[in-house]
Write a protein that holds these residues in place. Structure first.
Motif, PDB file in Angstrom:
ATOM      1  N   GLY A  73       6.909  -0.919   2.446  1.00 12.75           N
ATOM      2  CA  GLY A  73       7.527  -2.089   1.843  1.00 12.75           C
ATOM      3  C   GLY A  73       6.544  -3.111   1.325  1.00 12.75           C
ATOM      4  N   LYS A  74       5.275  -2.768   1.292  1.00 12.61           N
ATOM      5  CA  LYS A  74       4.262  -3.714   0.856  1.00 12.61           C
ATOM      6  C   LYS A  74       3.592  -3.216  -0.424  1.00 12.61           C
ATOM      7  CE  LYS A  74       3.710  -6.108   5.011  1.00 12.61           C
ATOM      8  NZ  LYS A  74       4.507  -5.403   5.897  1.00 12.61           N
ATOM      9  N   LEU A  75       3.059  -4.162  -1.154  1.00  8.59           N
ATOM     10  CA  LEU A  75       2.247  -3.823  -2.314  1.00  8.59           C
ATOM     11  C   LEU A  75       0.955  -3.224  -1.771  1.00  8.59           C
ATOM     12  CD1 LEU A  75       1.949  -4.016  -5.390  1.00  8.59           C
ATOM     13  CD2 LEU A  75       0.885  -6.233  -5.034  1.00  8.59           C
TER      14      LEU A  75
ATOM     15  N   ASN B 180       6.911   5.497  -0.342  1.00  2.89           N
ATOM     16  CA  ASN B 180       7.809   4.354  -0.176  1.00  2.89           C
ATOM     17  C   ASN B 180       8.984   4.437  -1.150  1.00  2.89           C
ATOM     18  OD1 ASN B 180       6.231   3.251   1.849  1.00  2.89           O
ATOM     19  ND2 ASN B 180       5.269   1.729   0.533  1.00  2.89           N
TER      20      ASN B 180
ATOM     21  N   THR C 160       9.874   0.355  -1.765  1.00  2.00           N
ATOM     22  CA  THR C 160       8.823  -0.356  -2.495  1.00  2.00           C
ATOM     23  C   THR C 160       9.219  -1.834  -2.508  1.00  2.00           C
ATOM     24  OG1 THR C 160       9.884  -0.142  -4.659  1.00  2.00           O
ATOM     25  CG2 THR C 160       8.358   1.631  -4.002  1.00  2.00           C
ATOM     26  N   PRO C 161       8.272  -2.721  -2.728  1.00  2.00           N
ATOM     27  CA  PRO C 161       8.636  -4.143  -2.785  1.00  2.00           C
ATOM     28  C   PRO C 161       9.740  -4.421  -3.816  1.00  2.00           C
ATOM     29  CG  PRO C 161       6.255  -3.915  -2.688  1.00  2.00           C
ATOM     30  CD  PRO C 161       6.823  -2.525  -2.843  1.00  2.00           C
ATOM     31  N   GLU C 162       9.681  -3.738  -4.951  1.00  2.00           N
ATOM     32  CA  GLU C 162      10.698  -3.945  -5.993  1.00  2.00           C
ATOM     33  C   GLU C 162      12.075  -3.456  -5.537  1.00  2.00           C
ATOM     34  OE1 GLU C 162       7.851  -2.094  -6.527  1.00  2.00           O
ATOM     35  OE2 GLU C 162       6.675  -3.675  -7.477  1.00  2.00           O
TER      36      GLU C 162
ATOM     37  N   GLN D 250      13.856  -5.990   6.342  1.00  3.84           N
ATOM     38  CA  GLN D 250      12.724  -6.794   6.829  1.00  3.84           C
ATOM     39  C   GLN D 250      12.636  -6.746   8.354  1.00  3.84           C
ATOM     40  OE1 GLN D 250      10.386  -7.833   4.973  1.00  3.84           O
ATOM     41  NE2 GLN D 250      11.393  -7.602   3.004  1.00  3.84           N
TER      42      GLN D 250
ATOM     43  N   ARG E 204      18.615  -6.633   2.573  1.00  2.00           N
ATOM     44  CA  ARG E 204      17.187  -6.947   2.504  1.00  2.00           C
ATOM     45  C   ARG E 204      16.712  -7.508   3.859  1.00  2.00           C
ATOM     46  NH1 ARG E 204      16.807  -9.468  -2.407  1.00  2.00           N
ATOM     47  NH2 ARG E 204      17.628 -11.359  -1.496  1.00  2.00           N
TER      48      ARG E 204
ATOM     49  N   PRO F 179       2.708   4.290  -2.296  1.00  4.70           N
ATOM     50  CA  PRO F 179       3.849   3.775  -3.060  1.00  4.70           C
ATOM     51  C   PRO F 179       4.856   4.866  -3.444  1.00  4.70           C
ATOM     52  CG  PRO F 179       1.800   2.938  -3.970  1.00  4.70           C
ATOM     53  CD  PRO F 179       1.443   3.974  -2.953  1.00  4.70           C
TER      54      PRO F 179
ATOM     55  N   ILE G 227      13.140  -3.150  -2.455  1.00  4.34           N
ATOM     56  CA  ILE G 227      13.626  -4.027  -1.384  1.00  4.34           C
ATOM     57  C   ILE G 227      14.150  -5.329  -1.978  1.00  4.34           C
ATOM     58  CG2 ILE G 227      12.926  -5.393   0.632  1.00  4.34           C
ATOM     59  CD1 ILE G 227      10.952  -3.084   1.281  1.00  4.34           C
ATOM     60  N   GLU G 228      13.438  -5.872  -2.953  1.00  2.00           N
ATOM     61  CA  GLU G 228      13.850  -7.126  -3.592  1.00  2.00           C
ATOM     62  C   GLU G 228      15.196  -6.982  -4.305  1.00  2.00           C
ATOM     63  OE1 GLU G 228      13.667 -11.015  -4.145  1.00  2.00           O
ATOM     64  OE2 GLU G 228      12.130  -9.895  -3.052  1.00  2.00           O
TER      65      GLU G 228
END
Length: 168
Positions: free
Chosen positions: A94-96, A60, A66-68, A82, A78, A57, A70-71
């Motif tokens: 990009g994943k938890l 990333n 990080t997922p956050e 992806q 975005r 993380p 990217i969101e």
């Protein structure tokens, strides 16, 4: 195969993210190597898993992946990220980061880690080999993670976030 720094060449922000990530990786790999010397069964695996669960993380985050992060991107950007993630095929960018993801990464080095377990019980030389293998294993996984982040950032034309802590 080019290094992450070679892949980032020409983009100063990307080069800086690679350097920061490598500094972080080196520190964590040294800890993993030191834990490999201790002849307690499974301790080095637990340390490696803990290091990876924090390292991935952090790498990333250096690349805004990080997922956050990217969101928080605009929908069009975005979508580009992806698509780049799908193209690169990384299981952790990009994943938890979950226990299953860490186990998948560790099993990629299963043979090396098994030799490492056996080597640590040979006095001195075995412990040195075990430490070197622990360091090398984490270093390899981290470097591959950095390369994947560089590929995604380049593919998606991602503007990287400012460093979270200067001099980290």
């Amino acid at each position: 195969m080019p290094t992450a720094l070679q892949m980032a060449r020409g983009d100063p922000a990307l080069e800086d993210a690679v350097r920061r990530s490598r500094r972080l990786l080196t520190r964590r790999a040294l800890v993993a190597g030191a834990a490999s010397v201790v002849p307690v069964p499974g301790l080095d695996w637990a340390v490696d898993a803990a290091m990876l669960s924090r390292l991935v993380p952090a790498i990333n985050a250096e690349f805004g992946l990080t997922p956050e992060q990217i969101e928080a991107l605009p929908p069009r950007k975005r979508e580009q990220v992806q698509k780049a993630l799908a193209l690169v095929g990384s299981v952790v960018v990009g994943k938890l980061v979950t226990r299953d993801l860490i186990l998948r990464m560790a099993t990629a080095l299963g043979k090396r880690l098994t030799v490492q377990q056996v080597a640590k019980y040979v006095p001195l030389a075995g412990q040195a080999v075990s430490a070197l293998m622990g360091y090398t294993a984490l270093r390899y996984l981290g470097e591959e993670q950095i390369k994947d982040c560089v590929r995604v950032a380049r593919q998606a034309h991602l503007k990287l976030p400012a460093p979270s802590r200067p001099g980290r």
